[in-house]
Design a protein around this motif. Sequence first.
Motif, PDB file in Angstrom:
ATOM      1  N   PRO A 151       0.533  -1.187   0.211  1.00  0.00           N
ATOM      2  CA  PRO A 151       0.030  -0.116  -0.178  1.00  0.00           C
ATOM      3  C   PRO A 151       0.569   1.410  -0.272  1.00  0.00           C
ATOM      4  CG  PRO A 151      -0.017  -1.273   2.309  1.00  0.00           C
ATOM      5  CD  PRO A 151       0.652  -2.065   1.375  1.00  0.00           C
ATOM      6  N   TRP A 152       0.643   1.997  -0.379  1.00  0.00           N
ATOM      7  CA  TRP A 152       0.947   3.358  -0.741  1.00  0.00           C
ATOM      8  C   TRP A 152       0.359   4.722   0.273  1.00  0.00           C
ATOM      9  CZ3 TRP A 152       4.892   4.475  -3.516  1.00  0.00           C
ATOM     10  CH2 TRP A 152       5.857   3.685  -4.464  1.00  0.00           C
ATOM     11  N   GLU A 153      -0.997   4.659   0.713  1.00  0.00           N
ATOM     12  CA  GLU A 153      -1.434   5.447   1.742  1.00  0.00           C
ATOM     13  C   GLU A 153      -0.865   5.093   3.145  1.00  0.00           C
ATOM     14  OE1 GLU A 153      -2.922   8.110   0.617  1.00  0.00           O
ATOM     15  OE2 GLU A 153      -2.670   7.161  -1.511  1.00  0.00           O
ATOM     16  N   PRO A 154      -0.410   6.801   3.664  1.00  0.00           N
ATOM     17  CA  PRO A 154      -0.208   6.242   4.806  1.00  0.00           C
ATOM     18  C   PRO A 154      -1.229   5.562   5.510  1.00  0.00           C
ATOM     19  CG  PRO A 154       1.068   8.600   3.698  1.00  0.00           C
ATOM     20  CD  PRO A 154      -0.365   7.997   2.999  1.00  0.00           C
ATOM     21  N   GLU A 155      -2.627   5.792   5.785  1.00  0.00           N
ATOM     22  CA  GLU A 155      -3.886   5.064   6.274  1.00  0.00           C
ATOM     23  C   GLU A 155      -3.781   3.783   6.082  1.00  0.00           C
ATOM     24  OE1 GLU A 155      -6.827   7.779   4.054  1.00  0.00           O
ATOM     25  OE2 GLU A 155      -5.843   9.377   5.295  1.00  0.00           O
ATOM     26  N   SER A 156      -3.629   3.380   4.899  1.00  0.00           N
ATOM     27  CA  SER A 156      -3.584   1.973   4.627  1.00  0.00           C
ATOM     28  C   SER A 156      -2.399   0.875   5.649  1.00  0.00           C
ATOM     29  CB  SER A 156      -2.966   1.577   3.160  1.00  0.00           C
ATOM     30  OG  SER A 156      -4.340   2.348   2.571  1.00  0.00           O
ATOM     31  N   HIS A 157      -1.172   1.345   5.680  1.00  0.00           N
ATOM     32  CA  HIS A 157      -0.356   1.536   6.788  1.00  0.00           C
ATOM     33  C   HIS A 157      -0.684   1.546   8.223  1.00  0.00           C
ATOM     34  CE1 HIS A 157       3.127   1.108   3.945  1.00  0.00           C
ATOM     35  NE2 HIS A 157       2.204   2.367   3.578  1.00  0.00           N
ATOM     36  N   HIS A 158      -1.152   2.516   8.601  1.00  0.00           N
ATOM     37  CA  HIS A 158      -1.593   2.688   9.580  1.00  0.00           C
ATOM     38  C   HIS A 158      -2.836   0.759  10.023  1.00  0.00           C
ATOM     39  CE1 HIS A 158      -0.029   5.375  10.719  1.00  0.00           C
ATOM     40  NE2 HIS A 158       0.006   6.901   9.795  1.00  0.00           N
ATOM     41  N   ALA A 159      -4.162   1.416   8.747  1.00  0.00           N
ATOM     42  CA  ALA A 159      -4.722   0.028   9.193  1.00  0.00           C
ATOM     43  C   ALA A 159      -4.781  -1.048   9.010  1.00  0.00           C
ATOM     44  CB  ALA A 159      -6.202   1.145   7.825  1.00  0.00           C
ATOM     45  N   ILE A 160      -3.677  -1.408   8.906  1.00  0.00           N
ATOM     46  CA  ILE A 160      -3.166  -2.524   8.815  1.00  0.00           C
ATOM     47  C   ILE A 160      -2.435  -3.243   9.767  1.00  0.00           C
ATOM     48  CG2 ILE A 160      -0.960  -4.649   7.626  1.00  0.00           C
ATOM     49  CD1 ILE A 160      -1.945  -2.540   4.456  1.00  0.00           C
ATOM     50  N   ALA A 161      -1.910  -2.021   9.937  1.00  0.00           N
ATOM     51  CA  ALA A 161      -1.531  -2.172  11.440  1.00  0.00           C
ATOM     52  C   ALA A 161      -1.776  -2.235  12.487  1.00  0.00           C
ATOM     53  CB  ALA A 161       0.182  -1.089  12.190  1.00  0.00           C
ATOM     54  N   ARG A 162      -3.112  -1.963  12.410  1.00  0.00           N
ATOM     55  CA  ARG A 162      -4.159  -1.786  13.441  1.00  0.00           C
ATOM     56  C   ARG A 162      -5.309  -3.331  13.392  1.00  0.00           C
ATOM     57  NH1 ARG A 162      -5.575   3.166  12.076  1.00  0.00           N
ATOM     58  NH2 ARG A 162      -6.782   2.867  10.764  1.00  0.00           N
ATOM     59  N   LEU A 163      -5.068  -3.937  11.983  1.00  0.00           N
ATOM     60  CA  LEU A 163      -6.373  -5.142  11.716  1.00  0.00           C
ATOM     61  C   LEU A 163      -4.144  -5.768  12.744  1.00  0.00           C
ATOM     62  CD1 LEU A 163      -7.380  -7.275  10.015  1.00  0.00           C
ATOM     63  CD2 LEU A 163      -5.774  -6.408   8.462  1.00  0.00           C
ATOM     64  N   PHE A 164      -3.038  -5.773  12.387  1.00  0.00           N
ATOM     65  CA  PHE A 164      -2.146  -6.605  12.766  1.00  0.00           C
ATOM     66  C   PHE A 164      -2.499  -6.964  14.449  1.00  0.00           C
ATOM     67  CE2 PHE A 164      -0.618  -7.795   8.968  1.00  0.00           C
ATOM     68  CZ  PHE A 164       0.237  -8.606   8.992  1.00  0.00           C
ATOM     69  N   GLU A 165      -2.856  -5.212  14.880  1.00  0.00           N
ATOM     70  CA  GLU A 165      -2.467  -5.344  16.595  1.00  0.00           C
ATOM     71  C   GLU A 165      -3.613  -6.097  17.052  1.00  0.00           C
ATOM     72  OE1 GLU A 165      -2.860  -1.944  19.797  1.00  0.00           O
ATOM     73  OE2 GLU A 165      -2.384  -1.408  18.036  1.00  0.00           O
ATOM     74  N   HIS A 166      -4.956  -5.688  16.277  1.00  0.00           N
ATOM     75  CA  HIS A 166      -5.906  -6.266  17.262  1.00  0.00           C
ATOM     76  C   HIS A 166      -6.594  -7.729  16.658  1.00  0.00           C
ATOM     77  CE1 HIS A 166      -6.272  -3.021  18.971  1.00  0.00           C
ATOM     78  NE2 HIS A 166      -6.347  -1.813  18.515  1.00  0.00           N
ATOM     79  N   ILE A 167      -6.206  -8.480  15.380  1.00  0.00           N
ATOM     80  CA  ILE A 167      -7.149  -9.668  15.026  1.00  0.00           C
ATOM     81  C   ILE A 167      -5.866 -10.248  14.688  1.00  0.00           C
ATOM     82  CG2 ILE A 167      -8.273 -10.694  13.317  1.00  0.00           C
ATOM     83  CD1 ILE A 167      -9.348  -7.781  13.259  1.00  0.00           C
TER      84      ILE A 167
END
Length: 71
Positions: free
Chosen positions: A37-53
């Motif tokens: 992903p290129w968008e910083p928002e996507s990086h944050h969303a993926i990081a939260r996906l990893f952290e919480h799920i």
Amino acid sequence: MFTSRSVNSLIMLLSLEKFCTCTQTYQRHSLDIDPYPWEPESHHAIARLFEHIIDPIIDYFGKDNFQLTYG
């Protein structure tokens, strides 16, 4: 695209690689596809996906019992 990060982020980056390249489409067309992903928002969303799920699932079942797929 990815710059200097903490050790925890480096570990996530390794997981990010598996996350972004586990599709059959990527496996067939890896030379033609930039899966990251290129968008910083996507990086944050993926990081939260990893952290919480994803990470809690791996912690519960163990890494050997976890396989990331798209279906």
